[in-house]
Design a protein around this motif. Structure first.
Motif, PDB file in Angstrom:
ATOM      1  N   ILE A 285      39.015  31.029  34.307  1.00  0.00           N
ATOM      2  CA  ILE A 285      39.258  32.449  34.547  1.00  0.00           C
ATOM      3  C   ILE A 285      38.068  33.020  35.306  1.00  0.00           C
ATOM      4  O   ILE A 285      36.910  32.698  34.999  1.00  0.00           O
ATOM      5  CB  ILE A 285      39.496  33.214  33.211  1.00  0.00           C
ATOM      6  N   MET A 286      38.361  33.832  36.327  1.00  0.00           N
ATOM      7  CA  MET A 286      37.312  34.497  37.102  1.00  0.00           C
ATOM      8  C   MET A 286      37.440  36.000  36.900  1.00  0.00           C
ATOM      9  O   MET A 286      38.552  36.545  36.910  1.00  0.00           O
ATOM     10  CB  MET A 286      37.430  34.149  38.587  1.00  0.00           C
ATOM     11  N   ILE A 287      36.296  36.648  36.735  1.00  0.00           N
ATOM     12  CA  ILE A 287      36.255  38.087  36.486  1.00  0.00           C
ATOM     13  C   ILE A 287      35.359  38.714  37.538  1.00  0.00           C
ATOM     14  O   ILE A 287      34.235  38.233  37.773  1.00  0.00           O
ATOM     15  CB  ILE A 287      35.723  38.374  35.068  1.00  0.00           C
ATOM     16  N   ASP A 288      35.844  39.764  38.202  1.00  0.00           N
ATOM     17  CA  ASP A 288      35.070  40.378  39.272  1.00  0.00           C
ATOM     18  C   ASP A 288      33.982  41.288  38.712  1.00  0.00           C
ATOM     19  O   ASP A 288      33.839  41.439  37.488  1.00  0.00           O
ATOM     20  CB  ASP A 288      35.985  41.136  40.248  1.00  0.00           C
TER      21      ASP A 288
ATOM     22  N   TRP B 174      26.091  39.624  43.948  1.00  0.00           N
ATOM     23  CA  TRP B 174      26.787  39.232  42.722  1.00  0.00           C
ATOM     24  C   TRP B 174      28.245  39.676  42.796  1.00  0.00           C
ATOM     25  O   TRP B 174      28.545  40.851  42.978  1.00  0.00           O
ATOM     26  CB  TRP B 174      26.098  39.871  41.516  1.00  0.00           C
ATOM     27  N   HIS B 175      29.175  38.711  42.673  1.00  0.00           N
ATOM     28  CA  HIS B 175      30.601  39.009  42.783  1.00  0.00           C
ATOM     29  C   HIS B 175      31.325  39.028  41.451  1.00  0.00           C
ATOM     30  O   HIS B 175      32.472  39.475  41.374  1.00  0.00           O
ATOM     31  CB  HIS B 175      31.284  37.976  43.689  1.00  0.00           C
ATOM     32  N   GLY B 176      30.713  38.529  40.389  1.00  0.00           N
ATOM     33  CA  GLY B 176      31.366  38.474  39.086  1.00  0.00           C
ATOM     34  C   GLY B 176      30.952  37.213  38.349  1.00  0.00           C
ATOM     35  O   GLY B 176      29.874  36.664  38.574  1.00  0.00           O
ATOM     36  N   ILE B 177      31.842  36.705  37.477  1.00  0.00           N
ATOM     37  CA  ILE B 177      31.539  35.494  36.707  1.00  0.00           C
ATOM     38  C   ILE B 177      32.765  34.586  36.696  1.00  0.00           C
ATOM     39  O   ILE B 177      33.893  35.032  36.928  1.00  0.00           O
ATOM     40  CB  ILE B 177      31.127  35.823  35.252  1.00  0.00           C
TER      41      ILE B 177
END
Length: 465
Positions: free
Chosen positions: A140-143, A223-226
């Motif tokens: 899962i990617m989170i912005d 930084w774009h998210g995690i």
């Protein structure tokens, strides 16, 4: 024609009109004596004809100029606009005109390069998408705003989620375990990589996951998210626990009879053998413990054989009713000693199975039922067919099993009541052997139970063709 072509043509015509007007003024100044003569009308007619012919000629010349010079530029302009819109298949005509052929060819080279770059990018994106969707680990990617930007099928399957549960949702709104939400929040707030093993309860079972989280850093340290990657290690934890339990239990089970044999034999050697009554009693105990040790070793060897990959049974059409009657004769003495009644409700059923292995299965189930049933109770065995399978039910009126123990019931050495089963001489391997033998028959075993009211073991076997 386009606006550029219109402007060019109108400019040429305007200059020609000014040129002809000036020519008429010069003629009027050179021939003033004809201003009042009768030939004045003819002169103006000839001038009008000349003017018309000049206009037609200028239009033809202007069209040629536009065709040679303006149209290639207009075509290149249209091609550039199509490229700007993302249509990288557009191409400009490469005219033979020396002034525009280089421009057209350059635009076409640019278009081909953009098309190739786009094709490569689309292919890489498709590969990345396929990799993410089909990778074994959940992702899962989170912005940077905390909204879910990407999630793969493994993550959806792992937590039984639908598209509406994650699409453009804030990560705290996604129905995932609280411990995972807390881990995501730590990575999100600290912006540092982290890895943990998390445990949580899902339904009636415990789950374990190995989670890795890291910030997504772009160009210029932006930084774009995690991104969170997790892997289900529940089965690994279960196998690890089984291994630990097996080592502990087999050590204990072996130590108990060995200790008894050693203790009583030492007592006999110290002089107890001189008393005939004591000697006979001790020897009976040693014999009993030796039998128990032998039975434990045999069960361990049997379980090892049926657990091996590639283990197969000699399956052929078998009368299951006859198998149950045979097992009843084998345990009749133990049933009478404990005052337990065996109620048989059998239908004629032919299964596809190995008779010797099915006798072993029924014997283990009956012994297990007798072990956990009080005296003067009833054990019921039902046999019937449903669809293309045979159903065998072994129901007792024993102590029952809590639902929390269902998942471990068929593990090696696992006992619901350790004191009762050990005193009865059981090894704790019977149900594990049953499970593996039934699965080798391409069947399955289930259990229904209620604490204090008894248990029912249900076996599904394929019918003979």
């Amino acid at each position: 024609m386009k606006s550029f072509q219109h402007r060019l043509l109108m400019t040429i015509l305007a200059w020609l009109g000014i040129l002809l007007a000036g020519l008429l003024l010069i003629i009027g100044q050179l021939f003033p004596i004809y201003a009042e003569s009768e030939n004045q009308m003819q002169l103006w007619i000839w001038l009008a004809l000349i003017f018309a012919l000049a206009m037609i000629f200028s239009a033809i010349i202007g069209y040629r100029i536009i065709k040679v010079q303006a149209m290639p530029i207009e075509n290149v302009t249209e091609t550039a606009l199509e490229l700007a819109k993302g249509n990288y298949q557009a191409r400009a005509y490469e005219y033979s005109n020396i002034g525009t052929v280089e421009l057209s060819s350059t635009i076409n080279v640019l278009a081909r390069n953009l098309q190739e770059i786009t094709a490569v990018r689309e292919m890489e994106q498709e590969r990345l998408k396929t990799l993410i969707e089909n990778m074994g680990s959940a992702l899962i990617m989170i912005d940077r705003q905390g909204s879910v930007s990407l999630v793969n099928k493994s993550f959806m399957y792992e937590f039984e989620l639908a598209e509406m549960d994650v699409n453009k949702k804030f990560y705290k709104e996604v129905p995932i375990p609280q411990v995972l939400q807390e881990f995501i929040e730590r990575v999100f707030m600290m912006e540092k990589p982290a890895r943990e093993q998390l445990a949580f309860t899902q339904g009636l079972s415990s789950r374990h996951i190995d989670v890795y989280g890291a910030p997504v850093i772009g160009e210029q340290e932006q930084w774009h998210g995690i991104v969170i990657v997790l892997h289900d290690i529940t089965e690994l934890k279960r196998l690890e626990q089984i291994r630990k339990d097996f080592v502990a239990n087999v050590s204990h089970e072996l130590r108990t009879p060995v200790t008894s044999i050693k203790g009583f034999s030492e007592t006999l050697l110290d002089g107890a053998y001189k008393d005939p009554a004591t000697c006979e009693s001790f020897l009976e105990i040693i014999h009993k413990e030796s039998n128990r040790l032998e039975m434990l070793i045999e069960d361990l060897l049997e379980l090892s054989r049926v657990e091996q990959s590639g283990f197969k049974v000699d399956a052929h059409p078998t009368d299951m009713e006859a198998i149950i009657y045979q097992v009843r004769e084998m345990v009749q003495k133990k049933l009478e000693d404990k005052g337990i009644e065996l109620n048989l409700q059998l239908e004629p059923v032919i299964v596809q199975g190995d008779p010797n292995r099915l006798v072993q299965v029924m014997m283990n189930l009956l012994v297990n039922a007798m072990t956990y049933s009080p005296e003067q109770t009833v054990i019921t065995i039902r046999l019937f067919s449903r669809g293309n399978e045979a159903i065998i039910e072994v129901e007792d009126q024993g102590i029952g099993i809590a639902k929390a123990e269902f998942s471990r019931l068929f593990e090696r050495f696992y006992r619901v009541d350790r004191a009762r089963s050990r005193n009865s001489g059981g090894t704790g391997l019977g149900l594990s052997i049953v499970k593996h033998l039934i699965e080798a028959h391409h069947g399955k075993v289930e259990v229904k139970s209620e604490v204090g009211k008894g248990s029912t073991f249900i076996i599904h076997l394929p019918l003979a063709s």
